[in-house]
Write a protein that holds these residues in place. Structure first.
Motif, short mmCIF file in Angstrom:
data_model
loop_
_atom_site.label_atom_id
_atom_site.label_comp_id
_atom_site.label_asym_id
_atom_site.label_seq_id
_atom_site.Cartn_x
_atom_site.Cartn_y
_atom_site.Cartn_z
N GLN A 129 0.80 -1.23 0.00
CA GLN A 129 0.00 0.00 0.00
C GLN A 129 0.83 1.27 0.00
OE1 GLN A 129 -3.79 0.22 1.44
NE2 GLN A 129 -3.92 -1.79 2.37
N GLN A 189 -12.92 -3.24 -1.12
CA GLN A 189 -12.70 -2.38 -2.29
C GLN A 189 -13.36 -2.93 -3.57
OE1 GLN A 189 -10.98 0.47 -1.84
NE2 GLN A 189 -10.61 -0.06 0.30
N ARG A 226 -5.87 1.02 -5.14
CA ARG A 226 -6.85 2.06 -5.50
C ARG A 226 -7.59 1.74 -6.80
NH1 ARG A 226 -3.60 7.61 -3.90
NH2 ARG A 226 -3.61 7.24 -1.65
#
Length: 279
Positions: A137, A247, A217
């Motif tokens: 991350q 996500q 993302r």
């Protein structure tokens, strides 16, 4: 061509962007297609037992990723970057005329599969990720991992494949494999020993977890069904899968009992049953 009770296996060497790539195909005339991508130190051989348990109504394509198995191992580490690997896959799929398929990747192969799906989402009918991650991350985590991967790559080249395999099979990630029958452990060991120092070292440098761009993302963009499979004894990757579930818009997470990181090796029957359920 090798005969096989589950259809015909065809081995092909494709020239992909200047590199000779080994591809194996079962049940070639079928429409429904499953593409399998192995992990670090693996090859098409890793899927043998699972393929035997899958129905012959599905075309199965296995690929030796760059630097692994019978695929070439270029000397230039930059050729192994994740972007290059994704371009290779796209060229392979174009040459094989594959446009709508299920893509399954294990560990490193899962990171490759995810990287491909982010770039070419329209080609993927379903994505199955076994013990995999979207990378790290933060830039700090990436930098630290890159340093350790570089160190290991240098050691592989200096000390050789036998030294590395001895070290690799004893890392905590694979502890649960010690309980497998000796012939299964031996098959895994031989697959690892069949690799080259150049291929493994450059694979770490080019598309190790530290080298690849983080995909966290981008998960929200993946609208195809995604199945995350983890082993009960692999707490690190269970945690990663739980975070990915937050996500991904259309995902499911299955944890297989009493196995670790390599579910398809430790319990191929259960793994094949899950894949059949998805297909």
């Amino acid at each position: 061509m090798a005969a096989n009770p589950f259809g015909v296996e065809r081995m092909a060497t494709l020239t992909i962007r200047g590199v000779q790539v080994n591809v194996e195909i079962w049940n070639e005339q079928k429409q429904e297609t499953l593409v399998l991508l192995h992990g670090f130190t693996g090859s098409t051989k890793t899927w043998q037992r699972v393929i035997e348990l899958l129905p012959d109504t599905v075309k199965i394509v296995t690929i030796d990723l760059l630097g692994h198995g019978k695929t070439e191992s270029p000397k230039d580490p930059s050729r192994y970057s994740m972007i290059e690997q994704v371009k290779d896959l796209e060229e392979i799929f174009q040459q094989l005329d594959l446009h709508d398929f299920t893509l399954l990747g294990y560990s490193m192969g899962g990171r490759v599969a995810l990287s491909y799906a982010v770039r070419f989402p329209k080609r993927i009918k379903r994505l199955i990720l076994e013990s995999s991650s979207p990378g790290l991350q933060t830039e700090e985590e990436q930098a630290l991992r890159r340093q350790s991967d570089e160190r290991l790559a240098d050691e592989i080249e200096e000390k050789g494949i036998h030294w590395f395999v001895e070290k690799w099979e004893n890392i905590p990630l694979f502890a649960s494999q010690k309980r497998l029958p000796e012939e299964v452990q031996q098959a895994v060991r031989e697959e690892r020993l069949s690799q080259t120092e150049t291929g493994l070292a450059n694979s770490l440098r080019g598309m190790g977890t530290g080298a690849q761009a983080s995909l966290w993302r981008k998960l929200i963009r993946l609208n195809m069904p995604v199945l995350l499979i983890t082993g009960e004894l692999d707490q690190k990757f269970i945690h990663i899968a739980e975070q990915m579930m937050l996500q991904l818009p259309n995902a499911q997470h299955i944890t297989v009992q009493n196995v670790g990181h390599s579910i398809h090796v430790e319990n191929p029957e259960q793994f094949a049953t899950i894949v059949k359920g998805v297909l």
